[in-house]
Design an enzyme around this catalytic site. Structure first.
Site, PDB file in Angstrom:
ATOM      1  N   THR A  86       1.042  -1.099  -0.033  1.00  0.00           N
ATOM      2  CA  THR A  86       0.077  -0.044  -0.059  1.00  0.00           C
ATOM      3  C   THR A  86       0.851   1.155  -0.032  1.00  0.00           C
ATOM      4  O   THR A  86       2.024   1.148   0.065  1.00  0.00           O
ATOM      5  CB  THR A  86      -1.029   0.004   1.281  1.00  0.00           C
ATOM      6  OG1 THR A  86      -0.071   0.428   2.442  1.00  0.00           O
ATOM      7  CG2 THR A  86      -1.798  -1.206   1.285  1.00  0.00           C
ATOM      8  N   ASP A  87       0.254   2.354  -0.268  1.00  0.00           N
ATOM      9  CA  ASP A  87       1.110   3.487   0.155  1.00  0.00           C
ATOM     10  C   ASP A  87       0.926   3.971   1.604  1.00  0.00           C
ATOM     11  O   ASP A  87       0.075   3.359   2.301  1.00  0.00           O
ATOM     12  CB  ASP A  87       0.922   4.749  -0.829  1.00  0.00           C
ATOM     13  CG  ASP A  87       1.872   5.899  -0.642  1.00  0.00           C
ATOM     14  OD1 ASP A  87       2.678   5.671   0.030  1.00  0.00           O
ATOM     15  OD2 ASP A  87       1.821   6.752  -1.648  1.00  0.00           O
ATOM     16  N   TRP A  88       1.324   4.925   2.195  1.00  0.00           N
ATOM     17  CA  TRP A  88       1.477   5.269   3.581  1.00  0.00           C
ATOM     18  C   TRP A  88      -0.062   5.171   4.213  1.00  0.00           C
ATOM     19  O   TRP A  88      -0.610   5.976   3.551  1.00  0.00           O
ATOM     20  CB  TRP A  88       2.231   6.536   3.831  1.00  0.00           C
ATOM     21  CG  TRP A  88       2.583   6.908   5.139  1.00  0.00           C
ATOM     22  CD1 TRP A  88       1.560   7.693   5.992  1.00  0.00           C
ATOM     23  CD2 TRP A  88       3.609   6.772   6.081  1.00  0.00           C
ATOM     24  NE1 TRP A  88       2.051   7.789   7.226  1.00  0.00           N
ATOM     25  CE2 TRP A  88       3.426   7.137   7.484  1.00  0.00           C
ATOM     26  CE3 TRP A  88       4.881   6.215   5.721  1.00  0.00           C
ATOM     27  CZ2 TRP A  88       4.485   7.335   8.426  1.00  0.00           C
ATOM     28  CZ3 TRP A  88       5.835   6.251   6.605  1.00  0.00           C
ATOM     29  CH2 TRP A  88       5.659   6.619   7.948  1.00  0.00           C
ATOM     30  N   ALA A  89      -0.372   4.255   4.843  1.00  0.00           N
ATOM     31  CA  ALA A  89      -1.665   4.092   5.451  1.00  0.00           C
ATOM     32  C   ALA A  89      -2.915   4.273   4.412  1.00  0.00           C
ATOM     33  O   ALA A  89      -4.033   4.571   4.853  1.00  0.00           O
ATOM     34  CB  ALA A  89      -1.767   5.225   6.582  1.00  0.00           C
TER      35      ALA A  89
END
Ligand code: BGC
Length: 741
Positions: A272-275
């Site tokens: 994923t990207d950050w969160a």
């Protein structure tokens, strides 16, 4: 699997067949893992606290990867905990955003793209991999290959600009550079093409905003660079933050399962990207973090960056029967496969060589070459550049002449400004004692609105033979979450240029920025404009060599420069409207007062800005001039499996040995859907001495004219095509050829 990619980008054999011995190791290990250990591999944690703070979760096997740890001792200590103290001894994968260099900083990717030099870009990524891997980093979140047609978007700096083909070639080169000849080489780092997919089309150029990319546009424009990266062997992918037509990329099974896995055969893992998993709650796509975890794994995410919804909720989701164990097992296989390919089980620890590779001479030389090739000469009236022996006094003004941090650009976590060589230092060294250099910055930093120093800068200009004005943007004005609505020079920089120009001395404006800026007014006041984007550690010596003629500019714009932000989006590969612009209109001052309503005779343009941009895609001058002639095609009627050979003569008609970036564009004139007015299909760098003429060849397989058509099939449709060979996207004479059944 069908071959959908240009031959230059990859062989058409598809992904490597899986290594049976390696797959057996993956299965053997997987069979020994508890459900918690499996989910642990899917968890990526940002480094925090001291080693003891992190040891607990590592020992329990609850972490598969750590990001943002660059200290080799700490990396080694954490890895020792994983390998020696966790039950199964699975090594951690240490990740970092190594975007355009680790310590030695190269030009921002948009600048590197201006070089149209994939070998140089590959070398830059190699240097970054060597430096980063020496501390134990084995995974970078790069290349960023989002097509970006909106310079308001701060992240345009991180990618290769507006063009699908250029981005595909450069992205694949970066993957090769990061990953080296084999992933298992301890000096290789896994690449992570991002952001999958469409992020660059953020509405209004506002970061994180929604995108609305229909499938055909997605497949023709936004997906091909990612496919090229897959063909180059990219080990991992990162999804994007945006929702496309309502579906966040983190929850998009169409792109993650159908396209990436089923169509392209990708067998690495997706993070994923950050969160971005739990951000699906804010999107209104998941009710809570439990549903976010469910939607993310179902869509095809293998690893979650920092938001812990997998470790918190997957056990329960499996127990409830909502997530099948097989989905989890596949995700873990994908992660372990890459850990094995990286050789992490054999070489988990940094090798301790780091001091010798950081800022190595060869790395600085490569960074300088990249900065030289990234510079674009946008204007050069009366051969103002290069500076000649006649120049005895130089005034250097502007906030970016001696700003060691600001010339490095966005996404520099580890490069140190103490190693930066600025233009002021380099020009002083080059000028020696034969030329007097007067330095009066006029402004303290790019956003500085206090014009008190401008008079001193103008006074310095009045005493000089030439003024070098270093303007642009500080590093922090581009990059993630740093978008702008107004693309004019910030602060009082415009006033500074106007003041030094009023002295009547020739002004050379040198821009360092993270994006194309609307510098039309300042360009008009300048005799010459050299545009650098942010050039990195060695920007100073590179610029000095260019200004004094030791090097000749060769860069070309990787993105269209608008006249005004109101023209955005403006890009060369647009479709024609039913009333195509004639390129000459600007009517605002010619419409009579009380004019009656009419649209007749008018075309697709702005009353106040016309149609043309400030500088088109692919544009850039040299100190010399080039002539294109004698374009000939191998045939004017080709079958679908033929290769079109295009030959032309390129001549250096000026006084300097220099390099031209010759470009080949094609237009599919009539198709089952409207096609772009031009599309870049090939480019090459050709170096010629004064008066030298060379025959240059481009080979273009007809299969590369394929596009996703009305039936959403990738095909070459027979018919007439236009072809141009030129030094930019708006020049050249059209030649036609046909594709026949
Ligand atoms: C960015 C990514 C980056 C990640 C990790 C995110 O905010 O969008 O491009 O790789 O952070 O630093």
């Amino acid at each position: 699997m069908a071959c959908l990619l240009p031959a230059v980008l990859a062989s058409c054999s598809g992904p490597e067949p899986k290594d049976k011995a390696l797959e057996a190791k993956v299965e053997k290990l997987l069979a020994r893992m508890t459900p918690e250990e499996k989910i642990g591999q899917m968890n990526q944690v940002s480094s925090y606290g001291n080693i003891e703070d992190m040891s607990g979760i590592i020992k329990k096997g609850e972490v598969g990867s750590i990001l943002n740890e660059v200290d080799p001792q700490r990396i080694s200590a954490l890895q020792h905990v994983a390998v020696e103290e966790s039950r199964l001894g699975i090594p951690l994968l240490i990740a970092r955003d190594v975007i355009h260099g680790f310590r030695t900083i190269f030009p921002i990717p948009l600048g590197q793209a201006a070089s149209f030099d994939p070998e140089l870009v590959e070398e830059g990524a190699r240097v970054a991999a060597i430096e980063a891997s020496s501390v134990g980093i084995r995974w970078t979140f790069a290349p960023m290959i989002d097509i970006a047609r909106d310079p308001r978007w701060g992240r345009i700096a991180e990618g290769c600009g507006e063009d699908t083909y250029l981005t595909s070639v450069m992205g694949a080169a970066m993957v090769r550079g990061f990953q080296g000849h084999a992933l298992s080489d301890p000096a290789s780092i896994a690449a992570c093409p991002k952001h999958f997919v469409g992020y660059g089309a953020a509405e209004g150029g506002r970061d994180y905003a929604s995108t609305f990319i229909p499938e055909r546009l997605m497949r023709n424009v936004y997906l091909p660079p990612f496919e090229a990266a897959a063909r180059a062997g990219a080990a991992t992918y990162m999804v994007s933050f945006n929702d496309n037509d309502g579906v966040p990329s983190t929850g998009n099974a169409f792109t993650l399962r159908q396209v990436l896995r089923d169509e392209w055969g990708f067998d690495g893992f997706v993070v994923t990207d950050w969160a971005s998993a739990t951000e699906m709650v804010a999107h209104g796509f998941a009710a809570d973090s439990k549903e976010a975890a469910l939607k993310a794994v179902q869509a095809g995410i293998d690893m979650e960056m920092v938001s812990y919804s997998f470790v918190r909720h997957l056990p329960e989701l499996i127990a409830e029967g909502k997530v099948k164990q097989s989905v989890i097992d596949n995700a873990v296989r994908n992660i372990l496969r890459i850990k094995y390919r990286l050789g992490l089980f054999d070489h988990p620890y940094p090798d301790g060589q780091q001091p010798s590779v950081m800022y190595a001479e060869a790395h600085l030389a490569a960074a300088k070459k990249a900065a030289v090739e990234s510079a674009i000469l946008l204007k050069n009236d009366k051969e103002t550049l290069p500076l000649t022996g006649k120049v005895k006094t130089i005034a250097i003004v502007g906030p970016l002449a001696d700003a060691p941090y600001e010339q490095l650009g966005t996404w520099v976590f580890d490069g140190e400004k103490t190693h930066t060589q600025t233009p002021l230092q380099a020009i002083r060294e080059t000028a020696g004692d034969k030329v007097q250099v007067i330095y009066e910055p006029g402004l303290a930093y790019s956003r500085d609105k206090n014009g008190a120093g401008i008079a001193r800068a103008a006074a310095a200009a009045a005493r000089a033979d030439v003024v070098l004005a270093f303007v642009g943007e500080e590093s922090i004005l581009s990059g993630e979450a740093h978008c702008l609505a107004d693309l004019n020079l910030v602060g009082a920089q415009s006033e500074l240029i106007a003041a030094v120009a009023r002295t009547g001395k020739p002004v050379v404006t040198v821009v360092m920025a993270g994006r194309p800026l609307t510098i039309g007014k300042e360009a008009d006041l300048s005799a010459a404009v050299l545009y650098n984007f942010h050039p990195g550690t060695m920007g100073g010596p590179a610029i000095a060599d260019l200004l004094f003629g030791k090097e000749v500019p060769s860069g070309k714009t990787p993105v269209t420069f608008p006249k005004t932000a109101g023209q955005i989006p403006v890009y060369y590969a647009h479709h024609n409207t039913g009333r195509p612009a004639t390129r000459t209109e600007t009517l605002i001052d010619r419409i009579p007062v009380d004019a009656g309503q009419t649209s007749l005779g008018n075309t697709s343009f702005y009353l106040d800005a016309g149609f043309d941009p400030l500088y088109p895609f692919g544009y850039g001058l040299s100190y010399t001039t080039f002539g294109y002639s004698n374009i000939r095609l191998s045939s004017s009627a080709l079958k679908k499996d033929d290769v079109l050979s295009v030959l032309f003569d390129l001549e250096n008609t000026g006084k300097y040995t220099a390099t031209e970036i010759a470009q080949l564009y094609v237009q599919d004139k009539v198709a089952s859907v409207a096609r772009p007015v031009k599309e870049l299909k090939r480019f090459t760098r050709v170096t010629l001495e004064p008066g030298e003429k060379k025959t240059v060849a481009f080979d273009l397989p007809v299969s590369e004219l394929a596009f996703w058509n009305i039936n959403m099939a990738k095909v070459v449709e027979p018919g007439e095509f236009g072809l141009w060979v030129a030094g930019d996207s708006q020049s050249g004479e059209e030649t036609v050829f046909k594709v026949i059944d």
